[in-house]
Design an enzyme around this catalytic site. Structure first.
Site, PDB file in Angstrom:
ATOM      1  N   ASP A   1       0.886  -1.157   0.000  1.00 59.82           N
ATOM      2  CA  ASP A   1       0.000   0.000   0.000  1.00 59.82           C
ATOM      3  C   ASP A   1       0.922   1.206   0.000  1.00 59.82           C
ATOM      4  OD1 ASP A   1      -2.844   0.635  -0.087  1.00 59.82           O
ATOM      5  OD2 ASP A   1      -2.349   1.901   1.611  1.00 59.82           O
TER       6      ASP A   1
ATOM      7  N   LYS B   1      14.752   4.506 -11.312  1.00 59.58           N
ATOM      8  CA  LYS B   1      13.626   4.614 -10.366  1.00 59.58           C
ATOM      9  C   LYS B   1      13.633   3.403  -9.431  1.00 59.58           C
ATOM     10  CE  LYS B   1       8.761   4.902  -9.405  1.00 59.58           C
ATOM     11  NZ  LYS B   1       7.356   4.733  -9.763  1.00 59.58           N
TER      12      LYS B   1
HETATM   13  P1  ITT Z   1      -3.394  -2.223  -5.631  1.00 59.93           P
HETATM   14  O1  ITT Z   1      -4.169  -1.848  -4.385  1.00 59.93           O
HETATM   15  O2  ITT Z   1      -4.096  -3.248  -6.466  1.00 59.93           O
HETATM   16  O3  ITT Z   1      -1.969  -2.590  -5.337  1.00 59.93           O
HETATM   17  P2  ITT Z   1      -3.582   0.637  -6.192  1.00 59.93           P
HETATM   18  O4  ITT Z   1      -3.076   1.496  -7.297  1.00 59.93           O
HETATM   19  O5  ITT Z   1      -5.036   0.809  -5.793  1.00 59.93           O
HETATM   20  O6  ITT Z   1      -3.287  -0.908  -6.582  1.00 59.93           O
HETATM   21  P3  ITT Z   1      -2.751   1.722  -3.637  1.00 59.93           P
HETATM   22  O7  ITT Z   1      -4.088   1.645  -3.007  1.00 59.93           O
HETATM   23  O8  ITT Z   1      -1.553   1.352  -2.817  1.00 59.93           O
HETATM   24  O9  ITT Z   1      -2.655   0.812  -4.940  1.00 59.93           O
HETATM   25  O10 ITT Z   1      -2.575   3.210  -4.193  1.00 59.93           O
HETATM   26  C1  ITT Z   1      -1.320   3.645  -4.562  1.00 59.93           C
HETATM   27  C2  ITT Z   1      -1.447   4.934  -5.371  1.00 59.93           C
HETATM   28  O11 ITT Z   1      -0.406   5.827  -4.944  1.00 59.93           O
HETATM   29  C3  ITT Z   1      -1.204   4.648  -6.844  1.00 59.93           C
HETATM   30  O12 ITT Z   1      -2.400   4.339  -7.525  1.00 59.93           O
HETATM   31  C4  ITT Z   1      -0.555   5.962  -7.296  1.00 59.93           C
HETATM   32  O13 ITT Z   1      -1.555   6.933  -7.528  1.00 59.93           O
HETATM   33  C5  ITT Z   1       0.243   6.384  -6.058  1.00 59.93           C
HETATM   34  N1  ITT Z   1       1.615   5.831  -6.125  1.00 59.93           N
HETATM   35  C6  ITT Z   1       2.147   4.841  -5.347  1.00 59.93           C
HETATM   36  N2  ITT Z   1       3.415   4.579  -5.716  1.00 59.93           N
HETATM   37  C7  ITT Z   1       3.681   5.395  -6.746  1.00 59.93           C
HETATM   38  C8  ITT Z   1       4.816   5.582  -7.575  1.00 59.93           C
HETATM   39  O14 ITT Z   1       5.907   4.842  -7.443  1.00 59.93           O
HETATM   40  N3  ITT Z   1       4.743   6.507  -8.522  1.00 59.93           N
HETATM   41  C9  ITT Z   1       3.634   7.256  -8.689  1.00 59.93           C
HETATM   42  N4  ITT Z   1       2.509   7.137  -7.979  1.00 59.93           N
HETATM   43  C10 ITT Z   1       2.530   6.201  -7.007  1.00 59.93           C
END
Ligand code: ITT
Length: 203
Positions: A70, A174
């Protein structure tokens, strides 16, 4: 070889974990590989709670040791928002999220645009034990998007040491410096210990 499920529906994350763990002797599979379309409701108030919810639910569903992440963006001047709501900030996704974030930061000068990416990885093993690993990357929110690499908020996230946004870095770079890479390296040490202790096998 130890089988490990990378439990995410986010293609950007899945791609990064595959690259970070490449060559480490893990037999990785994804939700797509297993045909799992179920979504886990992220009802937690913290990254760790949500990472645990996802890792444990997909471990129970697949009977495989499971890694879930997360993650999100915390912006100081927005009191830590979007935080755990990063994936659905402003009720929009994709490029519209970048516009929404820029709108929230209109008029905020460079020196007040401090932010950080946070990634909490939860590792759930089949005997019910779950461990956590965290990675944090500090940066500054740009005034306009730059670059086409990565995913999510990367085009707006300026990394001082690199003098560019995360989206302008090569995938290799990255994956060497990111919040996800830091958390994954710590997770890898936990996995190695569990494997040595014989705790990774599922019945
Ligand atoms: P899963 O729950 O299926 O893993 P998700 O995209 O819904 O997918 P999260 O709830 O953890 O996952 O939300 C993470 C969000 O944070 C992601 O959708 C991006 O908008 C942002 N994010 C996280 N890591 C990032 C990164 O390395 N680069 C850019 N944005 C990122």
């Amino acid at each position: 070889m130890t089988r490990l499920l990378i439990a995410t529906h986010n293609r950007g994350k899945a791609r990064e974990f595959a690259a970070i763990f490449d060559g480490l002797g893990l037999d990785l599979c994804t939700l797509d590989d297993l045909g799992v379309t179920a979504e886990v409701e992220e009802t937690g108030a913290t990254f760790a709670e949500n990472a645990r919810l996802k890792a444990e639910a997909y471990m129970r569903l697949t009977k495989l040791p499971t890694l879930a992440d997360d993650s999100g963006l915390e912006v100081a001047v927005l009191q830590g928002a979007p935080g755990v709501y990063s994936a659905r900030y402003g009720g929009v996704t994709g490029a519209a999220q970048l516009d929404y974030l820029l709108k929230q930061m209109e008029g905020v000068p460079f020196h007040e645009r401090l932010a950080r990416f946070v990634c909490v990885v939860a590792l759930a093993r089949c005997d019910g034990e779950t461990a956590f690993a965290e990675g944090i990357l500090p940066g500054v929110i740009e005034f306009a998007p730059r670059g086409s690499g990565g995913f999510g908020y990367d085009p707006l996230f300026y990394v001082l040491d690199e003098d560019c946004t995360l989206a302008e870095l090569t995938p290799e770079r990255k994956n060497a410096i990111s919040h996800r890479a830091m958390a994954a390296r710590k997770a890898q040490a936990i996995l190695a210990r569990w494997q040595a202790e014989g705790h990774l096998a599922c019945q």
